[in-house]
Motif scaffolding. Structure first.
Motif, PDB file in Angstrom:
ATOM      1  N   TRP A  63       0.843  -1.201   0.000  1.00  0.00           N
ATOM      2  CA  TRP A  63       0.000   0.000   0.000  1.00  0.00           C
ATOM      3  C   TRP A  63       0.884   1.260   0.000  1.00  0.00           C
ATOM      4  O   TRP A  63       0.637   2.209  -0.746  1.00  0.00           O
ATOM      5  N   VAL A  64       1.934   1.221   0.829  1.00  0.00           N
ATOM      6  CA  VAL A  64       2.857   2.373   0.893  1.00  0.00           C
ATOM      7  C   VAL A  64       3.479   2.607  -0.491  1.00  0.00           C
ATOM      8  O   VAL A  64       3.558   3.748  -0.969  1.00  0.00           O
ATOM      9  N   ASP A  65       3.899   1.548  -1.153  1.00  0.00           N
ATOM     10  CA  ASP A  65       4.533   1.680  -2.468  1.00  0.00           C
ATOM     11  C   ASP A  65       3.560   2.278  -3.485  1.00  0.00           C
ATOM     12  O   ASP A  65       3.933   3.131  -4.298  1.00  0.00           O
ATOM     13  N   ALA A  66       2.296   1.832  -3.442  1.00  0.00           N
ATOM     14  CA  ALA A  66       1.297   2.368  -4.390  1.00  0.00           C
ATOM     15  C   ALA A  66       1.057   3.850  -4.132  1.00  0.00           C
ATOM     16  O   ALA A  66       0.984   4.657  -5.069  1.00  0.00           O
ATOM     17  N   VAL A  67       0.951   4.215  -2.862  1.00  0.00           N
ATOM     18  CA  VAL A  67       0.722   5.625  -2.516  1.00  0.00           C
ATOM     19  C   VAL A  67       1.919   6.470  -2.953  1.00  0.00           C
ATOM     20  O   VAL A  67       1.759   7.542  -3.554  1.00  0.00           O
ATOM     21  N   ASP A  68       3.119   5.983  -2.701  1.00  0.00           N
ATOM     22  CA  ASP A  68       4.323   6.734  -3.098  1.00  0.00           C
ATOM     23  C   ASP A  68       4.382   6.907  -4.620  1.00  0.00           C
ATOM     24  O   ASP A  68       4.773   7.958  -5.122  1.00  0.00           O
ATOM     25  N   MET A  69       4.005   5.862  -5.360  1.00  0.00           N
ATOM     26  CA  MET A  69       4.035   5.932  -6.823  1.00  0.00           C
ATOM     27  C   MET A  69       3.033   6.967  -7.355  1.00  0.00           C
ATOM     28  O   MET A  69       3.235   7.605  -8.373  1.00  0.00           O
ATOM     29  N   THR A  70       1.930   7.142  -6.624  1.00  0.00           N
ATOM     30  CA  THR A  70       0.834   7.997  -7.087  1.00  0.00           C
ATOM     31  C   THR A  70       0.998   9.455  -6.646  1.00  0.00           C
ATOM     32  O   THR A  70       0.465  10.369  -7.282  1.00  0.00           O
ATOM     33  N   ALA A  71       1.748   9.648  -5.565  1.00  0.00           N
ATOM     34  CA  ALA A  71       1.854  10.986  -4.967  1.00  0.00           C
ATOM     35  C   ALA A  71       2.545  11.973  -5.896  1.00  0.00           C
ATOM     36  O   ALA A  71       3.388  11.603  -6.717  1.00  0.00           O
ATOM     37  N   ASN A  72       2.148  13.223  -5.795  1.00  0.00           N
ATOM     38  CA  ASN A  72       2.737  14.338  -6.553  1.00  0.00           C
ATOM     39  C   ASN A  72       2.570  14.190  -8.055  1.00  0.00           C
ATOM     40  O   ASN A  72       3.424  14.637  -8.824  1.00  0.00           O
ATOM     41  N   ARG A  73       1.482  13.541  -8.492  1.00  0.00           N
ATOM     42  CA  ARG A  73       1.222  13.391  -9.922  1.00  0.00           C
ATOM     43  C   ARG A  73      -0.092  14.067 -10.299  1.00  0.00           C
ATOM     44  O   ARG A  73      -0.636  13.814 -11.374  1.00  0.00           O
ATOM     45  N   GLY A  74      -0.659  14.855  -9.390  1.00  0.00           N
ATOM     46  CA  GLY A  74      -1.935  15.527  -9.675  1.00  0.00           C
ATOM     47  C   GLY A  74      -3.147  14.640  -9.444  1.00  0.00           C
ATOM     48  O   GLY A  74      -4.274  15.007  -9.785  1.00  0.00           O
ATOM     49  N   ILE A  75      -2.915  13.462  -8.895  1.00  0.00           N
ATOM     50  CA  ILE A  75      -4.001  12.499  -8.657  1.00  0.00           C
ATOM     51  C   ILE A  75      -4.371  12.548  -7.176  1.00  0.00           C
ATOM     52  O   ILE A  75      -3.487  12.493  -6.311  1.00  0.00           O
ATOM     53  N   HIS A  76      -5.654  12.653  -6.910  1.00  0.00           N
ATOM     54  CA  HIS A  76      -6.122  12.636  -5.527  1.00  0.00           C
ATOM     55  C   HIS A  76      -6.006  11.203  -4.993  1.00  0.00           C
ATOM     56  O   HIS A  76      -6.453  10.260  -5.637  1.00  0.00           O
ATOM     57  N   ILE A  77      -5.433  11.057  -3.800  1.00  0.00           N
ATOM     58  CA  ILE A  77      -5.262   9.720  -3.217  1.00  0.00           C
ATOM     59  C   ILE A  77      -6.157   9.590  -1.992  1.00  0.00           C
ATOM     60  O   ILE A  77      -6.047  10.370  -1.035  1.00  0.00           O
ATOM     61  N   CYS A  78      -7.006   8.587  -2.040  1.00  0.00           N
ATOM     62  CA  CYS A  78      -7.874   8.303  -0.896  1.00  0.00           C
ATOM     63  C   CYS A  78      -7.491   6.943  -0.311  1.00  0.00           C
ATOM     64  O   CYS A  78      -7.209   6.003  -1.055  1.00  0.00           O
ATOM     65  N   ALA A  79      -7.477   6.852   1.004  1.00  0.00           N
ATOM     66  CA  ALA A  79      -7.224   5.558   1.664  1.00  0.00           C
ATOM     67  C   ALA A  79      -8.517   5.068   2.280  1.00  0.00           C
ATOM     68  O   ALA A  79      -9.374   5.865   2.671  1.00  0.00           O
TER      69      ALA A  79
END
Ligand code: SF4
Length: 331
Positions: free
Chosen positions: A184-200
């Protein structure tokens, strides 16, 4: 309702957070889109690797997707048809004008990119659709898919919901999630700072977790670059492995007042900029075994809000204190 003015950081950085003791996602959406943004659920006919044998069979022990799919969502129709029908229904029912397509059931990035592109672009082709909300597992994403979604996010609102449920690997194993916290941490890190909203997505009240562990969950996920959070209490739903276990030997589940009081405390340990999408879930009562509160989710949410007002507490009140806590092993 009183204006929350006790936490200057919130007032200055999150101006929509002035009505409630927590940072409500729906207030942010109103601020960003100038009005209500309604989710239109679509069912793209996905499965998930925890059901088809790639990671496991039978799925997570609590999972029964049928229990929360809305009636207008019909997987036999194309995505374009589902979006169009859903929008008509929601316009009549809620008088909403702006929508996002919600790919909710199962794992909605679990396919090769060209296949996903076709589905997502069908949804985006409707003129009233402002963006996509995509629910998925953290092990169903890769750099190629994130790069594509990041490109879409330059002109549309794109949100990914990563199911986590618990940051404790022992709990994830008991639930048969078939992924680890690190994934989960790896997926969040991959998605962060790309303009995509991340919800957990988290479930509170999972078997084997103590109150202390559940409170620590707020501190743990606050360390990661998520934008919003969905929480609900554990539902024991029929036709699940957990239901079989529960019916054989009932185990404790949240009582209503206990849950309201617990969430009021949980939110105090949460990073204040994390927006709250949901504080309670609903399962169709026909499928729900326990707990049987018979209270709608919006009432639960209001009661939590009232409890926080009564106690004079707010989201993040103890977060700054909790940052000084010793970092213990996350297992
Ligand atoms: S909860 Fe999600 S990941 Fe688990 S079995 Fe159901 S669809 Fe798959």
């Amino acid at each position: 309702m009183n204006k929350i003015a006790k936490f200057p950081l919130i007032e200055n950085q999150y101006p929509w957070m002035t009505k409630r003791p927590y940072n409500a996602y729906k207030d942010f959406l109103r601020s960003r889109f100038g009005g209500r943004l309604q989710k239109v659920c679509v069912d793209a006919g996905f499965t998930c690797p925890n059901r088809d044998g790639v990671k496991g069979f039978g799925g997570c022990t609590y999972c029964n997707n049928i229990s929360f799919v809305p009636p207008y969502c019909k997987p036999g129709m194309t995505i374009a048809e589902q979006v169009s029908d859903g929008i008509e229904y929601l316009k009549r029912r809620y008088k909403a004008q702006q929508f996002v397509a919600y790919f909710q059931a199962y794992s909605n990035t679990y396919a090769p990119l060209p296949y996903l592109q076709n589905l997502y672009e069908q949804a985006l082709s409707h003129p009233d659709i402002k963006g996509l909300v995509i629910g998925t597992r953290p092990d169903c994403i890769d750099e190629e898919k994130i790069a594509y979604l990041a490109e879409l996010a330059k002109s549309k609102y794109i949100s990914i919901e990563y199911g986590l449920e618990s940051p404790y690997d022992r709990t994830l194993k008991t639930l048969n999630r078939a992924h680890t916290f690190q994934e989960w941490v790896d997926a969040v890190d991959m998605t962060a700072n790309r303009g995509i909203h991340i919800c957990a997505h988290l479930i509170l009240g999972l078997p084997g977790e103590t109150r202390e562990q559940m409170l620590r969950t707020a501190e743990i996920i606050s360390r990661y670059p998520i934008n919003s959070l969905k929480i609900h209490h554990l539902h024991i739903v029929e036709k699940t492995a957990l239901a079989t276990k529960y019916l054989r030997k009932p185990f404790p589940v949240f009582e209503y007042d206990e849950y309201v009081e617990f969430v009021a405390e949980f939110l105090q340990y949460l990073r204040p900029d994390i927006m709250i999408q949901r504080l309670a879930g609903e399962t169709n009562p026909r499928h729900l075994i326990a707990p049987r509160w018979d209270v709608r989710a919006n009432i639960v949410q209001q009661d939590i809000e009232d409890e926080m007002q009564k106690q004079n507490v707010w989201q993040g009140k103890r977060y700054l204190l909790s940052e000084n806590f010793e970092k213990r092993a996350i297992v």
